[in-house]
Design a protein around this motif. Structure first.
Motif, PDB file in Angstrom:
ATOM      1  N   CYS A  66     -25.419  17.264  19.144  1.00  0.00           N
ATOM      2  CA  CYS A  66     -25.319  16.706  17.799  1.00  0.00           C
ATOM      3  C   CYS A  66     -24.710  17.740  16.837  1.00  0.00           C
ATOM      4  O   CYS A  66     -24.554  18.913  17.171  1.00  0.00           O
ATOM      5  N   GLU A  67     -24.411  17.304  15.639  1.00  0.00           N
ATOM      6  CA  GLU A  67     -23.766  18.183  14.657  1.00  0.00           C
ATOM      7  C   GLU A  67     -24.608  19.404  14.319  1.00  0.00           C
ATOM      8  O   GLU A  67     -24.076  20.496  14.077  1.00  0.00           O
ATOM      9  N   PHE A  68     -25.937  19.249  14.317  1.00  0.00           N
ATOM     10  CA  PHE A  68     -26.805  20.372  13.977  1.00  0.00           C
ATOM     11  C   PHE A  68     -26.871  21.378  15.120  1.00  0.00           C
ATOM     12  O   PHE A  68     -26.798  22.590  14.893  1.00  0.00           O
ATOM     13  N   CYS A  69     -27.012  20.893  16.340  1.00  0.00           N
ATOM     14  CA  CYS A  69     -27.036  21.800  17.491  1.00  0.00           C
ATOM     15  C   CYS A  69     -25.740  22.601  17.588  1.00  0.00           C
ATOM     16  O   CYS A  69     -25.755  23.801  17.870  1.00  0.00           O
ATOM     17  N   LYS A  70     -24.625  21.939  17.341  1.00  0.00           N
ATOM     18  CA  LYS A  70     -23.332  22.618  17.435  1.00  0.00           C
ATOM     19  C   LYS A  70     -23.165  23.703  16.373  1.00  0.00           C
ATOM     20  O   LYS A  70     -22.365  24.621  16.544  1.00  0.00           O
ATOM     21  N   SER A  71     -23.910  23.587  15.271  1.00  0.00           N
ATOM     22  CA  SER A  71     -23.830  24.606  14.223  1.00  0.00           C
ATOM     23  C   SER A  71     -24.977  25.612  14.306  1.00  0.00           C
ATOM     24  O   SER A  71     -25.211  26.377  13.371  1.00  0.00           O
ATOM     25  N   GLY A  72     -25.692  25.624  15.444  1.00  0.00           N
ATOM     26  CA  GLY A  72     -26.743  26.611  15.643  1.00  0.00           C
ATOM     27  C   GLY A  72     -28.058  26.286  14.957  1.00  0.00           C
ATOM     28  O   GLY A  72     -28.885  27.165  14.756  1.00  0.00           O
ATOM     29  N   MET A  73     -28.264  25.013  14.620  1.00  0.00           N
ATOM     30  CA  MET A  73     -29.518  24.603  13.974  1.00  0.00           C
ATOM     31  C   MET A  73     -30.246  23.594  14.858  1.00  0.00           C
ATOM     32  O   MET A  73     -30.440  22.433  14.507  1.00  0.00           O
ATOM     33  N   GLU A  74     -30.651  24.070  16.042  1.00  0.00           N
ATOM     34  CA  GLU A  74     -31.298  23.186  17.011  1.00  0.00           C
ATOM     35  C   GLU A  74     -32.558  22.531  16.457  1.00  0.00           C
ATOM     36  O   GLU A  74     -32.939  21.437  16.884  1.00  0.00           O
ATOM     37  N   HIS A  75     -33.210  23.203  15.515  1.00  0.00           N
ATOM     38  CA  HIS A  75     -34.469  22.692  14.958  1.00  0.00           C
ATOM     39  C   HIS A  75     -34.268  21.450  14.101  1.00  0.00           C
ATOM     40  O   HIS A  75     -35.248  20.799  13.729  1.00  0.00           O
ATOM     41  N   LEU A  76     -33.007  21.112  13.809  1.00  0.00           N
ATOM     42  CA  LEU A  76     -32.706  19.891  13.056  1.00  0.00           C
ATOM     43  C   LEU A  76     -32.013  18.846  13.936  1.00  0.00           C
ATOM     44  O   LEU A  76     -31.453  17.881  13.432  1.00  0.00           O
ATOM     45  N   CYS A  77     -32.071  19.037  15.232  1.00  0.00           N
ATOM     46  CA  CYS A  77     -31.398  18.150  16.182  1.00  0.00           C
ATOM     47  C   CYS A  77     -31.736  16.681  15.897  1.00  0.00           C
ATOM     48  O   CYS A  77     -32.890  16.332  15.600  1.00  0.00           O
ATOM     49  N   LEU A  78     -30.746  15.835  15.982  1.00  0.00           N
ATOM     50  CA  LEU A  78     -30.947  14.411  15.729  1.00  0.00           C
ATOM     51  C   LEU A  78     -31.796  13.759  16.823  1.00  0.00           C
ATOM     52  O   LEU A  78     -32.335  12.662  16.629  1.00  0.00           O
ATOM     53  N   SER A  79     -31.933  14.437  17.961  1.00  0.00           N
ATOM     54  CA  SER A  79     -32.792  13.949  19.053  1.00  0.00           C
ATOM     55  C   SER A  79     -34.016  14.849  19.222  1.00  0.00           C
ATOM     56  O   SER A  79     -34.582  14.950  20.312  1.00  0.00           O
ATOM     57  N   LEU A  80     -34.418  15.492  18.152  1.00  0.00           N
ATOM     58  CA  LEU A  80     -35.480  16.493  18.207  1.00  0.00           C
ATOM     59  C   LEU A  80     -36.746  15.985  18.893  1.00  0.00           C
ATOM     60  O   LEU A  80     -37.208  14.874  18.657  1.00  0.00           O
ATOM     61  N   ALA A  81     -37.295  16.822  19.744  1.00  0.00           N
ATOM     62  CA  ALA A  81     -38.608  16.603  20.348  1.00  0.00           C
ATOM     63  C   ALA A  81     -39.295  17.968  20.399  1.00  0.00           C
ATOM     64  O   ALA A  81     -38.659  19.007  20.163  1.00  0.00           O
ATOM     65  N   ILE A  82     -40.583  17.979  20.696  1.00  0.00           N
ATOM     66  CA  ILE A  82     -41.338  19.228  20.696  1.00  0.00           C
ATOM     67  C   ILE A  82     -42.146  19.339  21.982  1.00  0.00           C
ATOM     68  O   ILE A  82     -42.778  18.370  22.421  1.00  0.00           O
ATOM     69  N   VAL A  83     -42.123  20.518  22.575  1.00  0.00           N
ATOM     70  CA  VAL A  83     -42.938  20.788  23.758  1.00  0.00           C
ATOM     71  C   VAL A  83     -44.409  20.531  23.389  1.00  0.00           C
ATOM     72  O   VAL A  83     -44.882  20.963  22.343  1.00  0.00           O
ATOM     73  N   GLY A  84     -45.109  19.810  24.234  1.00  0.00           N
ATOM     74  CA  GLY A  84     -46.513  19.517  23.974  1.00  0.00           C
ATOM     75  C   GLY A  84     -46.741  18.289  23.119  1.00  0.00           C
ATOM     76  O   GLY A  84     -47.881  17.886  22.889  1.00  0.00           O
ATOM     77  N   ARG A  85     -45.653  17.699  22.644  1.00  0.00           N
ATOM     78  CA  ARG A  85     -45.770  16.462  21.864  1.00  0.00           C
ATOM     79  C   ARG A  85     -45.082  15.331  22.635  1.00  0.00           C
ATOM     80  O   ARG A  85     -45.735  14.472  23.192  1.00  0.00           O
ATOM     81  N   GLU A  86     -43.759  15.356  22.713  1.00  0.00           N
ATOM     82  CA  GLU A  86     -43.048  14.337  23.495  1.00  0.00           C
ATOM     83  C   GLU A  86     -43.182  14.549  25.003  1.00  0.00           C
ATOM     84  O   GLU A  86     -43.119  13.594  25.771  1.00  0.00           O
ATOM     85  N   ILE A  87     -43.312  15.814  25.436  1.00  0.00           N
ATOM     86  CA  ILE A  87     -43.474  16.095  26.869  1.00  0.00           C
ATOM     87  C   ILE A  87     -44.756  16.899  27.074  1.00  0.00           C
ATOM     88  O   ILE A  87     -45.316  17.452  26.130  1.00  0.00           O
ATOM     89  N   ASP A  88     -45.208  16.947  28.322  1.00  0.00           N
ATOM     90  CA  ASP A  88     -46.404  17.727  28.623  1.00  0.00           C
ATOM     91  C   ASP A  88     -46.210  19.181  28.221  1.00  0.00           C
ATOM     92  O   ASP A  88     -45.118  19.744  28.362  1.00  0.00           O
ATOM     93  N   GLY A  89     -47.308  19.781  27.763  1.00  0.00           N
ATOM     94  CA  GLY A  89     -47.242  21.111  27.195  1.00  0.00           C
ATOM     95  C   GLY A  89     -47.733  22.231  28.087  1.00  0.00           C
ATOM     96  O   GLY A  89     -47.747  22.126  29.328  1.00  0.00           O
ATOM     97  N   SER A  90     -48.172  23.300  27.446  1.00  0.00           N
ATOM     98  CA  SER A  90     -48.384  24.587  28.107  1.00  0.00           C
ATOM     99  C   SER A  90     -49.819  24.906  28.480  1.00  0.00           C
ATOM    100  O   SER A  90     -50.087  25.965  29.043  1.00  0.00           O
ATOM    101  N   TYR A  91     -50.772  24.023  28.197  1.00  0.00           N
ATOM    102  CA  TYR A  91     -52.152  24.263  28.604  1.00  0.00           C
ATOM    103  C   TYR A  91     -52.298  23.954  30.098  1.00  0.00           C
ATOM    104  O   TYR A  91     -53.037  23.069  30.509  1.00  0.00           O
ATOM    105  N   ALA A  92     -51.587  24.684  30.926  1.00  0.00           N
ATOM    106  CA  ALA A  92     -51.543  24.397  32.354  1.00  0.00           C
ATOM    107  C   ALA A  92     -51.039  25.616  33.106  1.00  0.00           C
ATOM    108  O   ALA A  92     -50.457  26.537  32.512  1.00  0.00           O
TER     109      ALA A  92
END
Length: 345
Positions: A97-123
């Motif tokens: 996306c436009e944000f990832c290409k400009s080095g702003m991955e934290h604003l990605c239009l497909s943003l997800a977070i480890v431990g929220r959308e996918i299984d996390g690190s308590y393992a």
């Protein structure tokens, strides 16, 4: 593998500890044997159901931050090798996306977070996209404590605003993970730091951390004390990471004319919405910035400061993964100072 997970939403007692299948490793993924994971406020929000629209299935493994050793890499992964020591980058991004290409991955239009959308690190094992690990030479506890909280504080204070020598900064939540990093970063940049706590032992620890002025908000009027300390002018910057807790209207009254506020949280429920008087913003020419985490480059910059000994993660305690319920009770009750780390080894 052993893991800590939820099958329903609620308090700390809904967290279960037991066996779950090892995670799958897709062609663009990295499998990490987790050595340490940190406990974040966001983990608690996921646990109570604040992000149920993002959690795709039960059981769901909690946990955003992690450090460990790469056990396996997917067939398309070229930049990470088995056996490398790594830490996590919490923002899942599409790199297109436009944000990832400009080095702003934290604003990605497909943003997800480890431990929220996918299984996390308590393992014992976690599988994440290869873009969500970074090689590191920090110790496992240090690395696990220095991810989302550090990233958020560093990005806020160096990219969303630019602190300068001699500025007066009020930091809410100074005893939390974000707050302890924000205090150190602000001091490193030459600012004068004010914060507040509700217990004497936290007041003492905040002074030890280098805070210039600490207010006991249960015994003193925060705005009145800030105004006395600043000679009636107010602060150049108010750093508010607990706005849903009702601090926002207080923050506005502490900002000097022409000053700045930075807001890091807005809550997850409609009941967290806050009314504020906009008149004070335009009369006093106040600027407000919203901020969310930070880029991978930000995390690399900030962890370099830890490696060089200029700042350090403040670790409240290290607990075994099977003690995760007690860790979340400490989180909920505000009985911690800095980060709680779960030993998953």
């Amino acid at each position: 593998m052993k893991a800590a997970f939820i099958n329903k939403y609620g308090g700390p007692d809904v967290i279960e500890y037991g066996e779950l299948p090892d995670p799958k490793v897709n062609s663009n993924d990295v499998l990490v044997r987790v050595k340490a994971a940190s406990v974040n406020e966001l983990d608690g929000v996921v646990r109570i159901g604040g992000y149920k629209q993002f959690v795709k299935k039960f059981p769901h493994i909690l946990g955003i931050d992690f450090s460990g050793v790469v056990e396996k890499v997917g067939s398309n992964v070229k930049n990470i090798s088995e056996g490398e020591r790594v830490m996590g980058y919490p923002i899942i991004h599409d790199n297109s996306c436009e944000f990832c290409k400009s080095g702003m991955e934290h604003l990605c239009l497909s943003l997800a977070i480890v431990g929220r959308e996918i299984d996390g690190s308590y393992a014992q094992l976690i599988s994440v996209p290869s873009g969500n690990v970074i090689q590191t030479n920090l110790g496992y506890v240090q690395a696990a404590a220095s991810q989302l909280s550090l990233l958020t504080a560093w990005h806020a204070l160096t990219k969303r605003v630019q602190l300068k020598q001699g500025m007066k900064v009020f930091i809410w939540g100074g005893s939390g993970g974000v707050g302890t990093f924000a205090i150190q970063i602000a001091k490193l940049l030459g600012a004068e730091v004010i914060t507040a706590a509700g217990e004497d032992w936290k007041v003492s620890k905040l002074k030890e951390l280098g805070t210039d002025f600490v207010i006991n908000y249960k015994e003193q009027d925060v705005v009145g004390e800030v105004m006395k300390y600043t000679g009636g002018k107010g602060c150049d910057l108010v750093f508010d990471s607990i706005a849903p807790g009702g601090t926002l209207s207080t923050s506005v009254r502490m900002v000097k004319k022409g000053g700045t506020m930075i807001v890091l949280g807005t809550g997850v429920k409609e009941s967290d919405l806050i009314s504020i008087n906009l008149r004070i913003f335009y009369v006093n020419y106040i600027t407000m910035h919203g901020t969310l985490a930070g880029s991978k480059k930000d995390l690399l910059e900030a962890t370099r400061l830890i490696r060089d000994g200029k700042i350090k993660p403040v670790v409240d305690s290290v607990m075994k993964l099977e003690e995760v319920r007690e860790a979340h009770r400490k989180l909920d009750e505000g009985k911690k100072f800095g980060k709680i780390i779960l030993d998953t080894s």
